[in-house]
Design a protein around this motif. Structure first.
Motif, mmCIF file in Angstrom:
data_model
loop_
_atom_site.group_PDB
_atom_site.id
_atom_site.type_symbol
_atom_site.label_atom_id
_atom_site.label_comp_id
_atom_site.label_asym_id
_atom_site.label_seq_id
_atom_site.Cartn_x
_atom_site.Cartn_y
_atom_site.Cartn_z
ATOM 1 N N MET A 22 -9.432 -10.557 -17.679
ATOM 2 C CA MET A 22 -9.265 -9.683 -16.517
ATOM 3 C C MET A 22 -8.750 -8.329 -17.014
ATOM 4 S SD MET A 22 -7.193 -10.175 -12.938
ATOM 5 C CE MET A 22 -5.569 -10.276 -13.639
ATOM 6 N N HIS A 23 -9.392 -7.260 -16.589
ATOM 7 C CA HIS A 23 -8.996 -5.901 -16.955
ATOM 8 C C HIS A 23 -8.752 -5.138 -15.659
ATOM 9 C CE1 HIS A 23 -9.971 -1.809 -18.883
ATOM 10 N NE2 HIS A 23 -8.710 -2.111 -19.082
ATOM 11 N N LYS A 24 -7.580 -4.554 -15.533
ATOM 12 C CA LYS A 24 -7.204 -3.866 -14.294
ATOM 13 C C LYS A 24 -6.695 -2.477 -14.651
ATOM 14 C CE LYS A 24 -3.909 -4.494 -10.496
ATOM 15 N NZ LYS A 24 -2.858 -5.370 -9.985
ATOM 16 N N ILE A 25 -7.213 -1.462 -13.967
ATOM 17 C CA ILE A 25 -6.782 -0.074 -14.175
ATOM 18 C C ILE A 25 -6.313 0.472 -12.832
ATOM 19 C CG2 ILE A 25 -7.503 2.245 -14.826
ATOM 20 C CD1 ILE A 25 -9.635 0.955 -16.604
ATOM 21 N N THR A 157 -2.870 0.445 -17.299
ATOM 22 C CA THR A 157 -3.998 -0.419 -17.658
ATOM 23 C C THR A 157 -3.441 -1.773 -18.066
ATOM 24 O OG1 THR A 157 -5.965 -0.660 -19.028
ATOM 25 C CG2 THR A 157 -4.088 0.446 -20.035
ATOM 26 N N GLU A 158 -4.097 -2.823 -17.576
ATOM 27 C CA GLU A 158 -3.636 -4.198 -17.808
ATOM 28 C C GLU A 158 -4.799 -5.007 -18.347
ATOM 29 O OE1 GLU A 158 -1.752 -7.118 -14.780
ATOM 30 O OE2 GLU A 158 -1.266 -5.092 -14.080
ATOM 31 N N LEU A 159 -4.543 -5.795 -19.382
ATOM 32 C CA LEU A 159 -5.563 -6.688 -19.930
ATOM 33 C C LEU A 159 -4.946 -8.069 -20.026
ATOM 34 C CD1 LEU A 159 -8.367 -7.047 -21.191
ATOM 35 C CD2 LEU A 159 -7.344 -6.507 -23.410
ATOM 36 N N THR A 160 -5.581 -9.062 -19.330
ATOM 37 C CA THR A 160 -5.057 -10.432 -19.315
ATOM 38 C C THR A 160 -6.158 -11.356 -19.836
ATOM 39 O OG1 THR A 160 -3.762 -9.891 -17.361
ATOM 40 C CG2 THR A 160 -4.025 -12.214 -17.887
ATOM 41 N N ILE A 161 -5.779 -12.158 -20.830
ATOM 42 C CA ILE A 161 -6.711 -13.160 -21.376
ATOM 43 C C ILE A 161 -6.064 -14.524 -21.216
ATOM 44 C CG2 ILE A 161 -7.939 -13.962 -23.427
ATOM 45 C CD1 ILE A 161 -7.747 -11.066 -24.492
ATOM 46 N N ASP A 162 -6.741 -15.419 -20.499
ATOM 47 C CA ASP A 162 -6.238 -16.792 -20.313
ATOM 48 C C ASP A 162 -7.049 -17.742 -21.165
ATOM 49 O OD1 ASP A 162 -4.171 -16.305 -18.565
ATOM 50 O OD2 ASP A 162 -5.514 -16.377 -16.818
#
Length: 162
Positions: A22-25, A157-162
């Motif tokens: 998930m990438h959130k800006i 900016t957020e980068l989430t890897i599950d």
């Protein structure tokens, strides 16, 4: 080639790796213009007297420290006289007085300052050149304004890897 065939077969049946990405800006601009403000603190009267080896009087009654008067919320002590108990002996005498701010008789008019000792005044904000923009590409532009304004730009900016 025969040795590679079992390896290729093993890899063909290996489970696929699953990962959520998930990438959130987020971009934001906050612009504030402050209003005019004045705060005032009224100080009260204080009077102290101390001594040893002396008699005190306000001149009207023996051994009376001070009758004083209060006018418009301001205490005014009477005149204090100190007489040494035994001439030539040691004595000490001190007095202090802080005059209060007078109590206002009407509300304060905007732009005027009251007759108080402690004042803090802030002018009304002026927009002037105060501005903030965010382009479709997420670029921020923030321009400060006049007095008593605040401009804040934020890019997250957020980068989430599950």
């Amino acid at each position: 080639m025969k040795h590679f065939l079992p390896l290729v077969t093993l890899l063909a049946f290996a489970p696929a790796a699953h990962a959520d990405l998930m990438h959130k800006i987020t971009s934001s601009v906050s612009l504030q213009v402050g209003g005019a403000m004045t705060t005032a603190d009224r100080i009260g009267s204080s009077f102290s007297i101390s001594g040893s080896g002396v008699d005190t009087t306000d001149g009207t009654t023996a051994n009376t420290i001070s009758a004083g008067t209060i006018t418009s919320g301001v205490y005014a002590p009477g005149t204090i006289a100190a007489t040494q108990d035994t001439p030539g002996n040691a004595f000490s005498f001190s007095q202090s007085y802080t005059q209060a701010d007078a109590v206002p008789t009407s509300a304060i008019t905007t732009g005027e300052t009251p007759n108080f000792s402690s004042l803090q005044s802030t002018a009304a904000g002026t927009i002037g050149t105060l501005a903030g923009t965010i382009t479709p590409a997420g670029a921020l532009t923030v321009t400060g304004g006049g007095a008593n304004t605040l401009a804040i730009g934020q890019f997250v900016t957020e980068l989430t890897i599950d």
